[in-house]
Scaffold this motif. Structure first.
Motif, PDB file in Angstrom:
ATOM      1  N   HIS A  43       0.223   1.178  14.674  1.00 56.34           N
ATOM      2  CA  HIS A  43       0.166   2.189  13.623  1.00 56.34           C
ATOM      3  C   HIS A  43       0.672   1.622  12.297  1.00 56.34           C
ATOM      4  CE1 HIS A  43       0.396   6.211  11.825  1.00 56.34           C
ATOM      5  NE2 HIS A  43       1.596   5.882  11.402  1.00 56.34           N
ATOM      6  N   GLN A  44       1.755   0.832  12.345  1.00 59.79           N
ATOM      7  CA  GLN A  44       2.311   0.265  11.121  1.00 59.79           C
ATOM      8  C   GLN A  44       1.363  -0.738  10.480  1.00 59.79           C
ATOM      9  OE1 GLN A  44       5.196   1.334   9.629  1.00 59.79           O
ATOM     10  NE2 GLN A  44       4.331   0.138   7.945  1.00 59.79           N
ATOM     11  N   GLU A  45       0.646  -1.502  11.284  1.00 54.49           N
ATOM     12  CA  GLU A  45      -0.336  -2.443  10.729  1.00 54.49           C
ATOM     13  C   GLU A  45      -1.418  -1.703   9.961  1.00 54.49           C
ATOM     14  OE1 GLU A  45      -1.426  -6.263  13.008  1.00 54.49           O
ATOM     15  OE2 GLU A  45      -0.896  -4.815  14.564  1.00 54.49           O
ATOM     16  N   LEU A  46      -1.883  -0.591  10.513  1.00 56.31           N
ATOM     17  CA  LEU A  46      -2.907   0.196   9.799  1.00 56.31           C
ATOM     18  C   LEU A  46      -2.357   0.698   8.472  1.00 56.31           C
ATOM     19  CD1 LEU A  46      -4.735   2.341  12.514  1.00 56.31           C
ATOM     20  CD2 LEU A  46      -5.581   0.353  11.269  1.00 56.31           C
ATOM     21  N   LEU A  47      -1.123   1.179   8.478  1.00 56.00           N
ATOM     22  CA  LEU A  47      -0.527   1.661   7.229  1.00 56.00           C
ATOM     23  C   LEU A  47      -0.439   0.531   6.212  1.00 56.00           C
ATOM     24  CD1 LEU A  47       2.371   4.017   8.384  1.00 56.00           C
ATOM     25  CD2 LEU A  47      -0.014   4.565   7.915  1.00 56.00           C
ATOM     26  N   ASP A  48      -0.043  -0.653   6.654  1.00 61.78           N
ATOM     27  CA  ASP A  48       0.131  -1.777   5.730  1.00 61.78           C
ATOM     28  C   ASP A  48      -1.193  -2.242   5.141  1.00 61.78           C
ATOM     29  OD1 ASP A  48       2.838  -1.737   6.186  1.00 61.78           O
ATOM     30  OD2 ASP A  48       2.795  -3.323   7.707  1.00 61.78           O
ATOM     31  N   HIS A  49      -2.232  -2.308   5.968  1.00 62.78           N
ATOM     32  CA  HIS A  49      -3.487  -2.895   5.510  1.00 62.78           C
ATOM     33  C   HIS A  49      -4.458  -1.878   4.925  1.00 62.78           C
ATOM     34  CE1 HIS A  49      -2.022  -6.215   8.044  1.00 62.78           C
ATOM     35  NE2 HIS A  49      -2.812  -6.981   7.332  1.00 62.78           N
ATOM     36  N   VAL A  50      -4.414  -0.639   5.383  1.00 63.93           N
ATOM     37  CA  VAL A  50      -5.369   0.371   4.897  1.00 63.93           C
ATOM     38  C   VAL A  50      -4.757   1.231   3.800  1.00 63.93           C
ATOM     39  CG1 VAL A  50      -6.794   2.356   5.569  1.00 63.93           C
ATOM     40  CG2 VAL A  50      -6.560   0.401   7.119  1.00 63.93           C
ATOM     41  N   TRP A  51      -3.464   1.531   3.922  1.00 63.38           N
ATOM     42  CA  TRP A  51      -2.799   2.382   2.943  1.00 63.38           C
ATOM     43  C   TRP A  51      -1.822   1.619   2.056  1.00 63.38           C
ATOM     44  CZ3 TRP A  51      -4.457   4.551   7.490  1.00 63.38           C
ATOM     45  CH2 TRP A  51      -5.166   5.752   7.384  1.00 63.38           C
ATOM     46  N   GLY A  52      -1.777   0.305   2.175  1.00 62.65           N
ATOM     47  CA  GLY A  52      -0.875  -0.485   1.352  1.00 62.65           C
ATOM     48  C   GLY A  52       0.589  -0.184   1.603  1.00 62.65           C
ATOM     49  N   GLY A  53       0.910   0.255   2.828  1.00 62.51           N
ATOM     50  CA  GLY A  53       2.295   0.553   3.171  1.00 62.51           C
ATOM     51  C   GLY A  53       2.764   1.923   2.741  1.00 62.51           C
ATOM     52  N   PRO A 201      11.907  13.279  -8.513  1.00 59.99           N
ATOM     53  CA  PRO A 201      12.791  12.779  -7.443  1.00 59.99           C
ATOM     54  C   PRO A 201      12.592  13.494  -6.117  1.00 59.99           C
ATOM     55  CG  PRO A 201      14.029  14.154  -8.988  1.00 59.99           C
ATOM     56  CD  PRO A 201      12.679  13.925  -9.605  1.00 59.99           C
ATOM     57  N   THR A 202      12.161  14.779  -6.138  1.00 55.32           N
ATOM     58  CA  THR A 202      12.005  15.518  -4.892  1.00 55.32           C
ATOM     59  C   THR A 202      10.959  14.869  -3.999  1.00 55.32           C
ATOM     60  OG1 THR A 202      12.578  17.559  -6.075  1.00 55.32           O
ATOM     61  CG2 THR A 202      11.572  17.797  -3.914  1.00 55.32           C
ATOM     62  N   LEU A 203       9.849  14.413  -4.581  1.00 55.72           N
ATOM     63  CA  LEU A 203       8.822  13.714  -3.813  1.00 55.72           C
ATOM     64  C   LEU A 203       9.264  12.292  -3.480  1.00 55.72           C
ATOM     65  CD1 LEU A 203       5.934  13.569  -2.632  1.00 55.72           C
ATOM     66  CD2 LEU A 203       5.174  12.750  -4.867  1.00 55.72           C
ATOM     67  N   MET A 204       9.806  11.576  -4.457  1.00 52.84           N
ATOM     68  CA  MET A 204      10.133  10.164  -4.265  1.00 52.84           C
ATOM     69  C   MET A 204      11.256   9.964  -3.252  1.00 52.84           C
ATOM     70  SD  MET A 204       7.888   8.664  -6.053  1.00 52.84           S
ATOM     71  CE  MET A 204       8.423   6.962  -6.173  1.00 52.84           C
ATOM     72  N   ALA A 205      12.114  10.970  -3.070  1.00 51.79           N
ATOM     73  CA  ALA A 205      13.188  10.845  -2.073  1.00 51.79           C
ATOM     74  C   ALA A 205      12.610  10.684  -0.671  1.00 51.79           C
ATOM     75  CB  ALA A 205      14.102  12.065  -2.132  1.00 51.79           C
ATOM     76  N   GLY A 206      11.417  11.202  -0.445  1.00 50.82           N
ATOM     77  CA  GLY A 206      10.770  11.058   0.850  1.00 50.82           C
ATOM     78  C   GLY A 206       9.917   9.820   0.973  1.00 50.82           C
ATOM     79  N   LEU A 207       9.903   8.989  -0.078  1.00 49.34           N
ATOM     80  CA  LEU A 207       9.109   7.750  -0.082  1.00 49.34           C
ATOM     81  C   LEU A 207      10.017   6.575  -0.421  1.00 49.34           C
ATOM     82  CD1 LEU A 207       6.042   9.137  -2.095  1.00 49.34           C
ATOM     83  CD2 LEU A 207       6.239   8.911   0.388  1.00 49.34           C
ATOM     84  N   PRO A 208      10.999   6.283   0.416  1.00 45.62           N
ATOM     85  CA  PRO A 208      12.000   5.269   0.071  1.00 45.62           C
ATOM     86  C   PRO A 208      11.413   3.886  -0.160  1.00 45.62           C
ATOM     87  CG  PRO A 208      12.138   5.864   2.391  1.00 45.62           C
ATOM     88  CD  PRO A 208      11.220   6.856   1.751  1.00 45.62           C
ATOM     89  N   GLN A 209      10.233   3.599   0.432  1.00 41.27           N
ATOM     90  CA  GLN A 209       9.649   2.272   0.251  1.00 41.27           C
ATOM     91  C   GLN A 209       9.150   2.051  -1.180  1.00 41.27           C
ATOM     92  OE1 GLN A 209       8.292   4.774   1.748  1.00 41.27           O
ATOM     93  NE2 GLN A 209       6.085   4.861   1.507  1.00 41.27           N
ATOM     94  N   LEU A 210       9.033   3.131  -1.965  1.00 41.74           N
ATOM     95  CA  LEU A 210       8.551   3.012  -3.334  1.00 41.74           C
ATOM     96  C   LEU A 210       9.686   3.081  -4.358  1.00 41.74           C
ATOM     97  CD1 LEU A 210       5.363   5.283  -3.174  1.00 41.74           C
ATOM     98  CD2 LEU A 210       5.526   2.807  -2.892  1.00 41.74           C
TER      99      LEU A 210
END
Length: 275
Positions: A43-53, A201-210
């Motif tokens: 699942h993580q590989e798909l996220l990395d390659h199809v959704w750019g992580g 910040p409310t949205l970005m708090a749930g996207l720590p990788q960004l």
């Protein structure tokens, strides 16, 4: 494989001599699975390659896989429960064939000119909303691709996300989250992500990788107690801040499958009179 042919250069799926309409994300998943046949793709590989992580729920990925299986039938993509997926169909290289003529998109030049005219009005300071509509397979994505190539220049920031048909309880802002994931590789992407981090910040708090490590704690504090209505306001503020960097083009594909929250954001953002 089987009765299908995947043209990697043209990014098109064929069944015999007939083109098979497949949306962009399921096609990207198929390309990655075909490139890794007989191997477990996590699942993580798909996220990395199809959704750019970018952060995407497992239910959204399953929705795309379900759509692929409806097209390809059973016995092509195997689910390894709790781990990922495996492409199991035997593959062989297709012999070169004469290109098959497909139905041309009627009025493409006219519609492209309409999009360019809307862009010129937006560039002059009047925001625009355009809808590209039509039955599947007539070339809507091709039209949008051509338009984005036409406006690809240093003072333009183009952001693109895809809405998906979600099974069960819909997850809001999936298309926006995909946009944000792509910004890491886009022109002005760092400035745009900084604007989202500051204003949403409310949205970005749930996207720590960004979010950078230095910003993560501060974003978490500012997001505390955030509500859905507050998130809409923050996303509007972030979009306005990004537009100050230059002309901004937001592309949302398959809008008919959008969560209500994304539609509400457009309803607030579009009619504003600010430049």
């Amino acid at each position: 494989f089987g009765r299908f042919r995947l043209d990697l250069s043209e990014e098109r799926l064929w069944e015999g001599v007939d083109p098979v309409p497949v949306r962009r994300k399921p096609l990207a998943i198929l390309k990655f699975l075909v490139a890794n046949p007989k191997r477990l793709v996590t699942h993580q590989e798909l996220l990395d390659h199809v959704w750019g992580g970018a952060a995407v729920s497992e239910s959204a990925v399953r929705t795309h896989l379900h759509e692929l299986r409806q097209v390809l039938g059973e016995g092509v993509i195997e689910t390894v429960v709790g781990r990922g997926y495996r492409f199991t169909a035997p593959l062989h290289d297709a012999a070169p064939t004469e290109p098959v003529r497909v139905r041309e998109l009627v009025g493409r030049a006219t519609e492209l000119a309409q999009l360019r005219a809307a862009f010129d009005r937006a560039h002059a300071g009047t925001r625009q909303i355009c809808f590209v509509v039509g039955e599947p397979g007539i070339g809507k994505t091709t039209l949008v691709d051509a338009f984005l190539e036409d406006v690809d220049r240093a003072d333009v920031l183009a952001m693109r996300g895809q809405c998906v048909e979600q099974l069960g309880t819909p997850e809001p802002y999936l298309a926006v989250i995909e946009m944000l994931g792509r910004l890491r590789h886009a022109r002005h992407g760092e400035q745009a992500l900084a604007a989202f981090t500051r204003h949403a910040p409310t949205l970005m708090a749930g996207l720590p990788q960004l979010v950078t490590d230095a910003q993560r704690e501060e974003v978490g504090k500012r997001a505390a107690g955030g509500t859905e209505s507050r998130m809409v306001r923050e996303l509007i503020d972030a979009a306005e801040a990004i537009a100050a960097l230059g002309t901004t083009v937001l592309v949302l594909e398959e809008l008919q499958w959008s969560a209500v929250a994304t539609i509400e954001r457009l309803a607030v953002l579009g009619p504003r009179r600010e430049r």
